[in-house]
Scaffold this motif. Structure first.
Motif, PDB file in Angstrom:
ATOM      1  N   ARG A   4      31.683  15.897  53.235  1.00  0.00           N
ATOM      2  CA  ARG A   4      30.270  15.960  52.871  1.00  0.00           C
ATOM      3  C   ARG A   4      29.629  17.278  53.296  1.00  0.00           C
ATOM      4  O   ARG A   4      28.657  17.722  52.705  1.00  0.00           O
ATOM      5  CB  ARG A   4      29.520  14.776  53.471  1.00  0.00           C
ATOM      6  N   THR A  30      30.300  11.734  51.815  1.00  0.00           N
ATOM      7  CA  THR A  30      30.665  12.302  50.520  1.00  0.00           C
ATOM      8  C   THR A  30      31.993  13.037  50.616  1.00  0.00           C
ATOM      9  O   THR A  30      32.170  13.899  51.463  1.00  0.00           O
ATOM     10  CB  THR A  30      29.576  13.283  50.048  1.00  0.00           C
ATOM     11  N   HIS A  65      39.602   9.403  44.023  1.00  0.00           N
ATOM     12  CA  HIS A  65      38.859   8.751  45.102  1.00  0.00           C
ATOM     13  C   HIS A  65      37.647   9.622  45.394  1.00  0.00           C
ATOM     14  O   HIS A  65      37.782  10.731  45.918  1.00  0.00           O
ATOM     15  CB  HIS A  65      39.735   8.601  46.339  1.00  0.00           C
ATOM     16  N   GLU A  66      36.482   9.120  45.058  1.00  0.00           N
ATOM     17  CA  GLU A  66      35.285   9.949  45.145  1.00  0.00           C
ATOM     18  C   GLU A  66      34.118   9.155  45.710  1.00  0.00           C
ATOM     19  O   GLU A  66      33.880   8.011  45.344  1.00  0.00           O
ATOM     20  CB  GLU A  66      34.915  10.472  43.752  1.00  0.00           C
ATOM     21  N   LYS A  67      33.412   9.784  46.612  1.00  0.00           N
ATOM     22  CA  LYS A  67      32.141   9.267  47.109  1.00  0.00           C
ATOM     23  C   LYS A  67      31.126  10.394  47.040  1.00  0.00           C
ATOM     24  O   LYS A  67      31.391  11.481  47.531  1.00  0.00           O
ATOM     25  CB  LYS A  67      32.262   8.771  48.554  1.00  0.00           C
ATOM     26  N   LYS A  68      30.009  10.133  46.413  1.00  0.00           N
ATOM     27  CA  LYS A  68      29.005  11.179  46.294  1.00  0.00           C
ATOM     28  C   LYS A  68      27.632  10.549  46.159  1.00  0.00           C
ATOM     29  O   LYS A  68      27.493   9.366  45.884  1.00  0.00           O
ATOM     30  CB  LYS A  68      29.291  12.079  45.093  1.00  0.00           C
ATOM     31  N   PHE A 158      24.194   6.283  45.187  1.00  0.00           N
ATOM     32  CA  PHE A 158      25.434   6.443  45.951  1.00  0.00           C
ATOM     33  C   PHE A 158      26.596   5.910  45.134  1.00  0.00           C
ATOM     34  O   PHE A 158      26.646   4.728  44.803  1.00  0.00           O
ATOM     35  CB  PHE A 158      25.324   5.710  47.288  1.00  0.00           C
ATOM     36  N   LYS A 160      30.690   5.288  44.436  1.00  0.00           N
ATOM     37  CA  LYS A 160      32.018   5.142  45.021  1.00  0.00           C
ATOM     38  C   LYS A 160      32.974   4.819  43.876  1.00  0.00           C
ATOM     39  O   LYS A 160      32.861   3.770  43.243  1.00  0.00           O
ATOM     40  CB  LYS A 160      32.037   4.023  46.069  1.00  0.00           C
ATOM     41  N   ARG A 194      26.447   1.773  40.877  1.00  0.00           N
ATOM     42  CA  ARG A 194      25.611   2.649  41.689  1.00  0.00           C
ATOM     43  C   ARG A 194      24.231   2.032  41.919  1.00  0.00           C
ATOM     44  O   ARG A 194      23.283   2.325  41.196  1.00  0.00           O
ATOM     45  CB  ARG A 194      25.465   4.000  40.990  1.00  0.00           C
TER      46      ARG A 194
END
Length: 248
Positions: A4, A30, A65-68, A158, A160, A194
């Protein structure tokens, strides 16, 4: 993989993803990574089968694999509307269903005084939902349409995302004029949506943005290529696709 602290802040974002916020003392986790692996070659079983120059396989795997987080404009009920007060200019007129009268083609109803629904007239089930107050509080002015407020909440969207791809292919050549192949693809999507307008402690009220709907897509294909003559080639393929929910 991007942490992040390496995630840039967009132009209209108020906070950095690493900046503490209510409910997120360590910021937003993130990151992004996309590992993959491939393995291929001739099919060979010692002392049983030697597929060199005849039978080949390919195995592939890839994961996203994404978190933002992204800040988006959303609409939530105003504090007045939550109390049954629809007097704000631009909202629909609320009519009293108990005042319905007339006959076919001439039904009429009286508008509620001040366009306010009396607390005593709110259905008990609706009252329980209102008491739970699942929607987030407005944090900016926004605007009003006839159905309610829009763009009156600046939300942290957010995301995922976990996406797995598996691939298999087998090729076999009987001779220089005839060969067959089989392929299989399996795609599995985590299905985390989301959420942005419903409080984190009341997820059951969010059937759209926070809906959890994992899915799985599979595709299988079988085909052959036959070189009949230098001027004639016969190519035939059959495929099967399956799409449905995934239990994971």
């Amino acid at each position: 993989m991007a942490t992040r602290r390496m995630q840039r802040r967009l132009f209209f974002d108020r906070l950095k993803t690493s900046q503490p916020a209510p409910g997120r003392p360590n910021g937003v986790p993130t990151f992004f990574m996309m590992p993959d692996a491939n393995f291929s070659g001739p099919v060979s079983i010692p002392r049983v089968y030697d597929g060199k120059n005849k039978t080949f396989f390919f195995l592939g795997f890839q994961r996203l694999h994404e978190k933002k987080v992204a800040q988006v404009g959303a609409g939530v009920p105003s504090l007045a509307v939550r109390r049954g007060d629809f007097c704000q200019a631009g909202l629909n007129v609320i009519y009293d269903p108990a005042s319905t009268r007339g006959g076919p083609g001439a039904w009429t109803r009286d508008a509620l005084p001040g366009n306010v629904i009396p607390a005593s007239r709110i259905d008990p089930v609706a009252r329980k939902v209102l008491d739970a107050d699942p929607c987030r509080q407005p944090n900016r002015a926004g605007s009003v349409t006839y159905t309610g407020s829009i763009d009156n909440y600046l939300a942290d969207e957010f995301a995922k995302v976990i996406l797995d791809d598996y691939n298999l292919r087998l090729d076999h050549q009987f001779n220089s004029n005839f060969k067959i192949h089989y392929s299989w693809t399996d795609n599995r999507y985590s299905g985390f949506q989301r959420p942005w307008n419903i409080r984190d402690d009341t997820p059951d009220f969010d059937h759209v943005a926070g809906n959890y709907s994992p899915s799985r897509n599979q595709l299988m294909s079988l085909g052959k290529t036959w070189v009949v003559s230098p001027t004639v080639v016969n190519d035939a393929r059959a495929g099967y696709t399956r799409r449905g929910p995934n239990s994971r």
